[in-house]
Design a protein around this motif. Sequence first.
Motif, mmCIF file in Angstrom:
data_model
loop_
_atom_site.group_PDB
_atom_site.id
_atom_site.type_symbol
_atom_site.label_atom_id
_atom_site.label_comp_id
_atom_site.label_asym_id
_atom_site.label_seq_id
_atom_site.Cartn_x
_atom_site.Cartn_y
_atom_site.Cartn_z
ATOM 1 N N ILE A 1 22.763 -15.118 49.395
ATOM 2 C CA ILE A 1 23.875 -14.805 50.300
ATOM 3 C C ILE A 1 23.405 -13.982 51.507
ATOM 4 C CG2 ILE A 1 25.973 -13.367 50.451
ATOM 5 C CD1 ILE A 1 26.712 -14.671 47.732
ATOM 6 N N GLY B 1 33.686 -13.224 45.020
ATOM 7 C CA GLY B 1 33.090 -12.176 45.853
ATOM 8 C C GLY B 1 34.166 -11.199 46.324
ATOM 9 N N GLY B 2 33.743 -9.973 46.610
ATOM 10 C CA GLY B 2 34.683 -8.902 46.949
ATOM 11 C C GLY B 2 35.571 -9.148 48.157
ATOM 12 N N GLY B 3 35.198 -10.105 49.018
ATOM 13 C CA GLY B 3 36.013 -10.346 50.210
ATOM 14 C C GLY B 3 36.874 -11.594 50.094
ATOM 15 N N ARG C 1 40.818 -3.171 52.805
ATOM 16 C CA ARG C 1 41.116 -4.220 51.817
ATOM 17 C C ARG C 1 42.200 -3.843 50.804
ATOM 18 N NH1 ARG C 1 35.208 -6.699 50.562
ATOM 19 N NH2 ARG C 1 34.900 -7.674 52.595
ATOM 20 N N LYS D 1 32.317 -7.075 38.533
ATOM 21 C CA LYS D 1 32.995 -8.364 38.288
ATOM 22 C C LYS D 1 32.108 -9.346 37.511
ATOM 23 C CE LYS D 1 33.619 -8.945 42.746
ATOM 24 N NZ LYS D 1 33.191 -7.695 43.417
ATOM 25 N N PHE E 1 29.562 -18.069 55.902
ATOM 26 C CA PHE E 1 29.675 -17.690 54.495
ATOM 27 C C PHE E 1 31.122 -17.820 54.019
ATOM 28 C CE2 PHE E 1 30.862 -14.424 51.379
ATOM 29 C CZ PHE E 1 30.135 -14.902 50.294
ATOM 30 N N ARG E 2 32.066 -17.365 54.843
ATOM 31 C CA ARG E 2 33.488 -17.427 54.447
ATOM 32 C C ARG E 2 33.956 -18.870 54.304
ATOM 33 N NH1 ARG E 2 33.813 -12.755 52.014
ATOM 34 N NH2 ARG E 2 33.228 -11.052 53.378
ATOM 35 N N ASP F 1 29.904 -16.440 43.970
ATOM 36 C CA ASP F 1 28.728 -16.104 44.792
ATOM 37 C C ASP F 1 27.491 -16.865 44.298
ATOM 38 O OD1 ASP F 1 29.984 -14.402 46.544
ATOM 39 O OD2 ASP F 1 29.434 -12.569 45.483
ATOM 40 N N ARG G 1 23.617 -6.993 49.411
ATOM 41 C CA ARG G 1 24.968 -6.966 49.983
ATOM 42 C C ARG G 1 24.870 -6.752 51.492
ATOM 43 N NH1 ARG G 1 25.540 -5.311 44.367
ATOM 44 N NH2 ARG G 1 27.465 -6.247 43.622
ATOM 45 N N PRO G 2 24.897 -7.836 52.247
ATOM 46 C CA PRO G 2 24.698 -7.713 53.702
ATOM 47 C C PRO G 2 25.686 -6.762 54.369
ATOM 48 C CG PRO G 2 25.376 -9.963 53.087
ATOM 49 C CD PRO G 2 25.056 -9.244 51.827
ATOM 50 N N LEU G 3 26.917 -6.667 53.861
ATOM 51 C CA LEU G 3 27.915 -5.813 54.503
ATOM 52 C C LEU G 3 27.610 -4.321 54.324
ATOM 53 C CD1 LEU G 3 31.226 -7.705 53.634
ATOM 54 C CD2 LEU G 3 29.967 -7.734 55.766
ATOM 55 N N PHE H 1 24.155 -14.972 55.474
ATOM 56 C CA PHE H 1 24.695 -14.069 56.509
ATOM 57 C C PHE H 1 23.719 -13.978 57.690
ATOM 58 C CE2 PHE H 1 28.427 -11.295 55.440
ATOM 59 C CZ PHE H 1 28.793 -11.901 54.248
ATOM 60 N N PHE I 1 36.260 -4.775 44.736
ATOM 61 C CA PHE I 1 35.192 -4.459 45.683
ATOM 62 C C PHE I 1 33.806 -4.706 45.079
ATOM 63 C CE2 PHE I 1 32.853 -1.709 48.665
ATOM 64 C CZ PHE I 1 33.446 -2.103 49.842
ATOM 65 N N MET I 2 32.800 -4.831 45.974
ATOM 66 C CA MET I 2 31.403 -4.922 45.526
ATOM 67 C C MET I 2 31.099 -3.760 44.578
ATOM 68 S SD MET I 2 29.642 -5.601 49.253
ATOM 69 C CE MET I 2 30.956 -5.078 50.356
ATOM 70 N N GLU J 1 32.621 -20.021 51.022
ATOM 71 C CA GLU J 1 33.386 -19.341 49.981
ATOM 72 C C GLU J 1 34.740 -20.027 49.777
ATOM 73 O OE1 GLU J 1 34.802 -15.199 50.825
ATOM 74 O OE2 GLU J 1 33.766 -14.722 48.968
HETATM 75 C C1 S3P Z 1 31.303 -9.503 49.829
HETATM 76 C C2 S3P Z 1 30.999 -9.291 48.497
HETATM 77 C C3 S3P Z 1 29.838 -9.932 47.838
HETATM 78 C C4 S3P Z 1 29.496 -11.259 48.531
HETATM 79 C C5 S3P Z 1 29.297 -11.037 49.988
HETATM 80 C C6 S3P Z 1 30.530 -10.444 50.682
HETATM 81 C C7 S3P Z 1 32.469 -8.783 50.411
HETATM 82 O O1 S3P Z 1 30.169 -10.183 46.470
HETATM 83 O O2 S3P Z 1 30.511 -12.203 48.325
HETATM 84 O O3 S3P Z 1 28.182 -10.193 50.152
HETATM 85 O O4 S3P Z 1 32.935 -9.200 51.479
HETATM 86 O O5 S3P Z 1 32.953 -7.817 49.787
HETATM 87 P P1 S3P Z 1 30.274 -9.030 45.337
HETATM 88 O O6 S3P Z 1 31.623 -8.423 45.457
HETATM 89 O O7 S3P Z 1 30.115 -9.791 44.063
HETATM 90 O O8 S3P Z 1 29.177 -8.067 45.584
#
Ligand code: S3P
Length: 172
Positions: free
Chosen positions: A47, A81-83, A139, A17, A59-60, A36, A120-122, A51, A12-13, A63
Motif C-alpha cells: 500500500i 482499512g481505517g479510511g 473521522r 482490526k 488507492f481509494r 488492505d 502507513r503512508p498517512l 500511495f 483507526f489504524m 479500495e
Molecule cells: C488508512 C489505513 C490503512 C490503509 C491505508 C490508509 C487510513 O489501513 O488502508 O494506509 O486512511 O486510515 P489500517 O487501518 O489497516 O492501518
Amino acid sequence: MNIKKNIILTGFMGTGKTYTGRALARRLGTNFIDTDALIEKEAGIPISEIFEKFGETRFRELEREVVKRVSAEKGMVIAVGGGAIVNPDNLAALKRNGLIINLTASPEVILSRVERNSDRPLLQVEDKVGKIKELLEKRAPYYEKADITVNTDGKTTEQVAEEILRIVSSKP
Ligand code: S3P
C-alpha cells in the motif's frame, strides 16, 4: 455460532482490526478477509508503494472496488482499512450484509502500535501523535456510524475478540 451477516471491523489504524479479525474468524470457524491485504495482492505492491506511485486517490479507487466486492459475501469476518468508511458508498455497501464494529484506542496507544513500522503512508510525518489526533477528530463522525464500538486500550486480541462475540451473540 453461526453468523448470517458479515462482521465488519473498522476503526483507526493501529486499533487491531487485522489481529482481531483473524482471532474472530478462527473462533467462528469462518473466513477472514482483509481488504488492505487483498488490494496489495491484486496490485502486486504494498500500500505504501501504491500511495507513492499513484497517490491516495488511486488507492481509494482500488479500495472502493474491493469493498464493493467483499460486501457481497455472507458470514465472513472482514477488516477494512481505517479510511474506508469515510466514503458513504463503502459504508452503505458494507452495512447491507454486515454488522459494523468500530475498534477504538487512545492516540497514545495507537502511536505505540504503529510507530515501529513504515507501512502507513498517512503517518509518515514528523508529529505522528498530532497527525493521529487530527485524523481521529476528522473521522469521528464516520466511525460513529458503526453499529457497535469496542475500546481496545489495554486489552489483548483474544479479549477484544471475546467481547465482540459476546455482543454479537446477544443480538437478535
Ligand atoms: C488508512 C489505513 C490503512 C490503509 C491505508 C490508509 C487510513 O489501513 O488502508 O494506509 O486512511 O486510515 P489500517 O487501518 O489497516 O492501518
